[in-house]
Design a protein around this motif. Structure first.
Motif, mmCIF file in Angstrom:
data_model
loop_
_atom_site.group_PDB
_atom_site.id
_atom_site.type_symbol
_atom_site.label_atom_id
_atom_site.label_comp_id
_atom_site.label_asym_id
_atom_site.label_seq_id
_atom_site.Cartn_x
_atom_site.Cartn_y
_atom_site.Cartn_z
ATOM 1 N N SER A 273 11.581 0.559 17.127
ATOM 2 C CA SER A 273 12.701 1.570 18.247
ATOM 3 C C SER A 273 12.354 2.751 17.990
ATOM 4 C CB SER A 273 13.845 0.701 18.387
ATOM 5 O OG SER A 273 14.352 1.434 18.362
ATOM 6 N N GLU A 274 11.904 3.214 16.841
ATOM 7 C CA GLU A 274 12.167 4.374 16.656
ATOM 8 C C GLU A 274 11.170 4.811 15.910
ATOM 9 O OE1 GLU A 274 15.851 5.547 15.237
ATOM 10 O OE2 GLU A 274 16.868 4.750 16.573
ATOM 11 N N PHE A 275 9.475 3.895 15.391
ATOM 12 C CA PHE A 275 8.252 3.860 14.867
ATOM 13 C C PHE A 275 8.033 5.426 15.340
ATOM 14 C CE2 PHE A 275 4.475 3.535 12.908
ATOM 15 C CZ PHE A 275 4.210 3.014 12.033
ATOM 16 N N LYS A 276 7.752 5.660 16.475
ATOM 17 C CA LYS A 276 6.983 6.739 16.746
ATOM 18 C C LYS A 276 7.815 7.925 16.251
ATOM 19 C CE LYS A 276 3.790 5.138 20.152
ATOM 20 N NZ LYS A 276 3.550 5.745 22.133
ATOM 21 N N LEU A 277 8.812 8.069 16.487
ATOM 22 C CA LEU A 277 10.099 9.276 16.474
ATOM 23 C C LEU A 277 9.454 9.319 14.908
ATOM 24 C CD1 LEU A 277 11.873 11.324 16.783
ATOM 25 C CD2 LEU A 277 13.633 9.565 16.460
ATOM 26 N N ASP B 181 0.813 -0.932 0.145
ATOM 27 C CA ASP B 181 0.251 0.400 -0.303
ATOM 28 C C ASP B 181 0.796 0.922 0.091
ATOM 29 O OD1 ASP B 181 1.180 -0.023 2.752
ATOM 30 O OD2 ASP B 181 -1.370 0.350 4.088
ATOM 31 N N GLY B 182 2.137 1.312 -0.169
ATOM 32 C CA GLY B 182 2.897 2.244 -0.651
ATOM 33 C C GLY B 182 3.311 2.767 1.146
ATOM 34 N N VAL B 183 2.745 2.668 2.620
ATOM 35 C CA VAL B 183 2.974 2.944 3.503
ATOM 36 C C VAL B 183 3.460 1.957 4.764
ATOM 37 C CG1 VAL B 183 1.721 5.271 3.983
ATOM 38 C CG2 VAL B 183 1.043 2.653 4.320
ATOM 39 N N LEU B 184 4.068 2.375 6.034
ATOM 40 C CA LEU B 184 4.854 1.355 7.342
ATOM 41 C C LEU B 184 3.787 1.175 7.776
ATOM 42 C CD1 LEU B 184 8.831 1.392 6.275
ATOM 43 C CD2 LEU B 184 7.177 -0.439 5.392
ATOM 44 N N THR B 185 3.427 0.350 8.513
ATOM 45 C CA THR B 185 2.900 -0.073 9.612
ATOM 46 C C THR B 185 3.340 -0.734 10.629
ATOM 47 O OG1 THR B 185 1.454 -1.994 8.931
ATOM 48 C CG2 THR B 185 0.776 0.204 8.547
ATOM 49 N N ALA C 170 7.232 7.114 2.700
ATOM 50 C CA ALA C 170 8.020 7.610 2.040
ATOM 51 C C ALA C 170 8.931 8.673 2.223
ATOM 52 C CB ALA C 170 8.553 7.643 0.466
ATOM 53 N N GLU C 171 8.253 10.057 2.383
ATOM 54 C CA GLU C 171 8.700 11.121 2.896
ATOM 55 C C GLU C 171 9.306 10.634 4.284
ATOM 56 O OE1 GLU C 171 5.531 10.313 1.539
ATOM 57 O OE2 GLU C 171 6.295 11.841 -0.535
ATOM 58 N N GLU C 172 7.935 10.569 5.453
ATOM 59 C CA GLU C 172 8.696 10.730 6.663
ATOM 60 C C GLU C 172 9.805 9.587 6.511
ATOM 61 O OE1 GLU C 172 4.807 10.640 9.635
ATOM 62 O OE2 GLU C 172 4.690 9.317 8.254
ATOM 63 N N LEU C 173 9.665 8.761 6.123
ATOM 64 C CA LEU C 173 11.344 7.704 6.322
ATOM 65 C C LEU C 173 12.380 8.507 5.744
ATOM 66 C CD1 LEU C 173 11.934 4.179 7.063
ATOM 67 C CD2 LEU C 173 11.849 3.494 4.574
ATOM 68 N N ALA C 174 12.510 9.159 4.868
ATOM 69 C CA ALA C 174 13.907 10.099 4.143
ATOM 70 C C ALA C 174 14.135 10.977 5.168
ATOM 71 C CB ALA C 174 13.358 10.334 2.532
ATOM 72 N N ALA C 175 13.099 11.357 5.911
ATOM 73 C CA ALA C 175 13.366 12.662 6.959
ATOM 74 C C ALA C 175 14.481 11.339 8.483
ATOM 75 C CB ALA C 175 12.506 13.390 7.641
ATOM 76 N N TRP C 176 13.595 10.352 8.583
ATOM 77 C CA TRP C 176 14.406 9.538 9.420
ATOM 78 C C TRP C 176 16.278 9.968 9.794
ATOM 79 C CZ3 TRP C 176 15.173 3.923 9.422
ATOM 80 C CH2 TRP C 176 15.431 3.178 10.696
ATOM 81 N N ARG C 177 16.523 9.084 8.102
ATOM 82 C CA ARG C 177 18.000 9.541 7.315
ATOM 83 C C ARG C 177 18.707 10.607 7.573
ATOM 84 N NH1 ARG C 177 16.517 6.190 2.203
ATOM 85 N NH2 ARG C 177 14.349 5.970 2.298
ATOM 86 N N HIS D 205 1.552 10.761 13.564
ATOM 87 C CA HIS D 205 1.658 10.387 14.784
ATOM 88 C C HIS D 205 -0.544 9.628 13.480
ATOM 89 C CE1 HIS D 205 4.143 11.764 16.376
ATOM 90 N NE2 HIS D 205 4.013 12.944 16.908
ATOM 91 N N ASP D 206 -0.103 8.769 12.808
ATOM 92 C CA ASP D 206 -1.117 8.839 12.398
ATOM 93 C C ASP D 206 -0.686 7.192 12.057
ATOM 94 O OD1 ASP D 206 0.428 8.213 10.010
ATOM 95 O OD2 ASP D 206 -0.999 8.472 8.819
ATOM 96 N N GLY D 207 0.311 6.711 12.491
ATOM 97 C CA GLY D 207 0.419 5.073 12.889
ATOM 98 C C GLY D 207 1.004 4.702 11.402
ATOM 99 N N ARG D 208 1.339 5.209 10.546
ATOM 100 C CA ARG D 208 1.601 4.423 9.418
ATOM 101 C C ARG D 208 2.962 6.053 8.910
ATOM 102 N NH1 ARG D 208 -2.710 4.928 4.814
ATOM 103 N NH2 ARG D 208 -2.082 6.634 4.680
ATOM 104 N N ILE D 209 4.267 5.221 8.033
ATOM 105 C CA ILE D 209 5.120 6.054 7.685
ATOM 106 C C ILE D 209 5.372 6.277 6.338
ATOM 107 C CG2 ILE D 209 7.468 6.457 8.049
ATOM 108 C CD1 ILE D 209 7.827 4.688 10.663
#
Length: 116
Positions: free
Chosen positions: A94-98, A78-82, A109-116, A103-107
């Motif tokens: 362990s860093e899912f909430k961050l 579906d293009g997002v991670l739960t 691609a943009e949120e994931l790119a910001a994490w790196r 905070h919609d329970g889904r990550i």
């Protein structure tokens, strides 16, 4: 005599006594890299040799976790991670909430790119 009067006198005597102790020279070895990354220095103290290590390893054991993409973990496509799509042993677990910025329970691609 009151204790509050004795305390400053004790501190003055202790400070004067500490000033009379001459520090022993510390012999140091040159900086060297140590196995796993970082640097170390060997110091020779009166009590014996001391090795001080600092720095971060060149490669973290879970470095590949931080290069993950949505496609790597997205089991339902579906293009997002739960949370249930991320293995518990993965750093993202362990860093899912961050990482989940809104905070919609889904990550996304943009949120994931910001994490790196």
């Amino acid at each position: 005599m009151k204790a509050w009067i004795l305390l400053p006198l004790f501190l003055l005597a202790w400070h004067a006594d500490a000033q009379q102790v001459s520090p022993q020279p510390v012999r140091t070895e040159p900086l060297t890299a140590y196995q796993g990354g970082g640097q170390s220095r060997q110091l020779q103290e009166q009590s014996g040799p001391v090795t001080v290590r600092w720095g971060q390893p060149e490669a973290l054991p879970n470095a590949s976790d931080y290069r993950v993409t949505i496609g790597d973990l997205d089991r339902n496509g579906d293009g997002v991670l739960t949370r249930d799509e991320v293995p518990e042993s993965h750093a993202l677990s362990s860093e899912f909430k961050l990482v989940d910025g809104n905070h919609d329970g889904r990550i996304t691609a943009e949120e994931l790119a910001a994490w790196r």
